[in-house]
Design a protein around this motif. Structure first.
Motif, PDB file in Angstrom:
ATOM      1  N   ALA A  23       0.667  -1.136   0.167  1.00  0.00           N
ATOM      2  CA  ALA A  23      -0.111   0.129  -0.194  1.00  0.00           C
ATOM      3  C   ALA A  23       0.953   1.309   0.184  1.00  0.00           C
ATOM      4  O   ALA A  23       0.522   2.091  -0.615  1.00  0.00           O
ATOM      5  CB  ALA A  23      -1.097  -0.041   0.957  1.00  0.00           C
ATOM      6  N   ALA A  24       1.643   1.228   0.698  1.00  0.00           N
ATOM      7  CA  ALA A  24       3.288   2.739   0.713  1.00  0.00           C
ATOM      8  C   ALA A  24       3.565   2.800  -0.410  1.00  0.00           C
ATOM      9  O   ALA A  24       3.823   3.469  -0.710  1.00  0.00           O
ATOM     10  CB  ALA A  24       4.076   2.099   2.104  1.00  0.00           C
ATOM     11  N   GLU A  27       0.935   4.521  -2.973  1.00  0.00           N
ATOM     12  CA  GLU A  27       0.892   5.914  -2.376  1.00  0.00           C
ATOM     13  C   GLU A  27       1.749   6.002  -2.783  1.00  0.00           C
ATOM     14  O   GLU A  27       1.795   7.449  -3.328  1.00  0.00           O
ATOM     15  CB  GLU A  27       1.137   6.009  -1.353  1.00  0.00           C
ATOM     16  CG  GLU A  27      -0.290   5.757  -0.127  1.00  0.00           C
ATOM     17  CD  GLU A  27      -0.589   5.504   1.108  1.00  0.00           C
ATOM     18  OE1 GLU A  27       0.087   5.733   1.741  1.00  0.00           O
ATOM     19  OE2 GLU A  27      -1.393   5.188   1.869  1.00  0.00           O
ATOM     20  N   ARG A  28       3.092   6.012  -2.960  1.00  0.00           N
ATOM     21  CA  ARG A  28       4.099   6.480  -3.153  1.00  0.00           C
ATOM     22  C   ARG A  28       4.305   7.335  -5.064  1.00  0.00           C
ATOM     23  O   ARG A  28       5.081   7.776  -5.636  1.00  0.00           O
ATOM     24  CB  ARG A  28       6.000   5.775  -3.112  1.00  0.00           C
ATOM     25  CG  ARG A  28       6.070   6.196  -1.529  1.00  0.00           C
ATOM     26  CD  ARG A  28       7.333   4.696  -1.501  1.00  0.00           C
ATOM     27  NE  ARG A  28       7.834   4.917  -2.184  1.00  0.00           N
ATOM     28  CZ  ARG A  28       9.697   4.166  -2.236  1.00  0.00           C
ATOM     29  NH1 ARG A  28       9.748   4.800  -0.958  1.00  0.00           N
ATOM     30  NH2 ARG A  28      10.017   4.483  -3.324  1.00  0.00           N
ATOM     31  N   ALA A  30       1.901   6.608  -6.909  1.00  0.00           N
ATOM     32  CA  ALA A  30       0.446   7.341  -7.037  1.00  0.00           C
ATOM     33  C   ALA A  30       1.071   9.381  -7.054  1.00  0.00           C
ATOM     34  O   ALA A  30       0.766  10.225  -7.905  1.00  0.00           O
ATOM     35  CB  ALA A  30      -0.235   7.291  -5.834  1.00  0.00           C
ATOM     36  N   ALA A  31       1.796   9.642  -6.279  1.00  0.00           N
ATOM     37  CA  ALA A  31       2.314  11.134  -5.290  1.00  0.00           C
ATOM     38  C   ALA A  31       3.597  11.301  -6.521  1.00  0.00           C
ATOM     39  O   ALA A  31       3.656  12.354  -7.199  1.00  0.00           O
ATOM     40  CB  ALA A  31       3.255  11.042  -4.403  1.00  0.00           C
TER      41      ALA A  31
END
Length: 145
Positions: A23-24, A27-28, A30-31
Motif C-alpha cells: 500500500a505504501a 502511494e509513493r 501515485a505521488a
C-alpha cells in the motif's frame, strides 16, 4: 477443484492488497505520478502554479541543441525560467496532447520517470522531500524527430 483454486487466488490477492508495504509503495507511485502530471499538464494548460509545485527550486532542465554554427551544445533551463515560460503560455484546457508516463525506477527517496510528451521526451529524476512531497530535480529531454 477449480472453485477451491479460485478462492485461494482471491484470498492471496486480498492478502497482497492488505499488505502495508505494498500500500505504501502504491502511494509513493501515485505521488510520483501526480508530480509528473502537474509538470506536463501545467505546461500544456499554462498553469504556472501547477508547474511550480512540481519543481525543486534547484531544477536543471537540459537539452542538446544545435547552435547557429551547427554544433550541438548543452542548453539549460532553471525552475524559475520554466515556471515563467509556463506563465507566458496562454491558459487553455488541453486533454488531447500526449502525456504517456512511465516510472522507470524508485529507490528509497529517488525516482526516475520517462514522459512521452507531444513533441519531445523527458527523462526526469525526482526526490522525496522531508514533508513527503516528490519534486523534479533534473530533466534531460530531446525533441521528437
Amino acid at each position: 477443484m477449480k472453485r477451491r483454486n479460485i478462492m485461494a487466488l482471491g484470498a492471496a490477492v486480498a492478502g497482497l492488497a492488505a499488505d502495508p508495504a505494498l500500500a505504501a509503495e502504491g502511494e509513493r507511485e501515485a505521488a510520483i505520478r501526480r508530480t509528473a502530471m502537474d509538470y506536463i499538464e501545467g505546461w500544456y494548460t499554462g498553469d504556472a502554479a501547477r508547474m511550480e509545485r512540481s519543481l525543486h527550486p534547484e531544477l536543471a532542465k537540459r537539452v542538446m541543441m544545435k547552435g547557429p554554427d551547427g554544433r550541438r551544445r548543452l542548453q539549460q533551463m532553471s525552475a524559475m525560467t520554466l515556471t515563467q515560460s509556463t506563465r507566458q503560455r496562454p491558459a487553455k484546457e488541453d486533454k488531447t496532447s500526449r502525456r504517456e508516463l512511465r516510472i522507470l525506477d524508485i529507490f528509497q527517496g529517488t525516482a526516475s520517470v520517462r514522459l512521452d510528451a507531444e513533441g519531445w521526451i523527458d527523462y526526469m529524476h525526482l526526490v522525496e522531500t522531508d514533508d513527503g512531497r516528490w519534486l523534479i530535480v533534473n530533466v534531460l529531454w530531446d525533441l521528437r524527430q
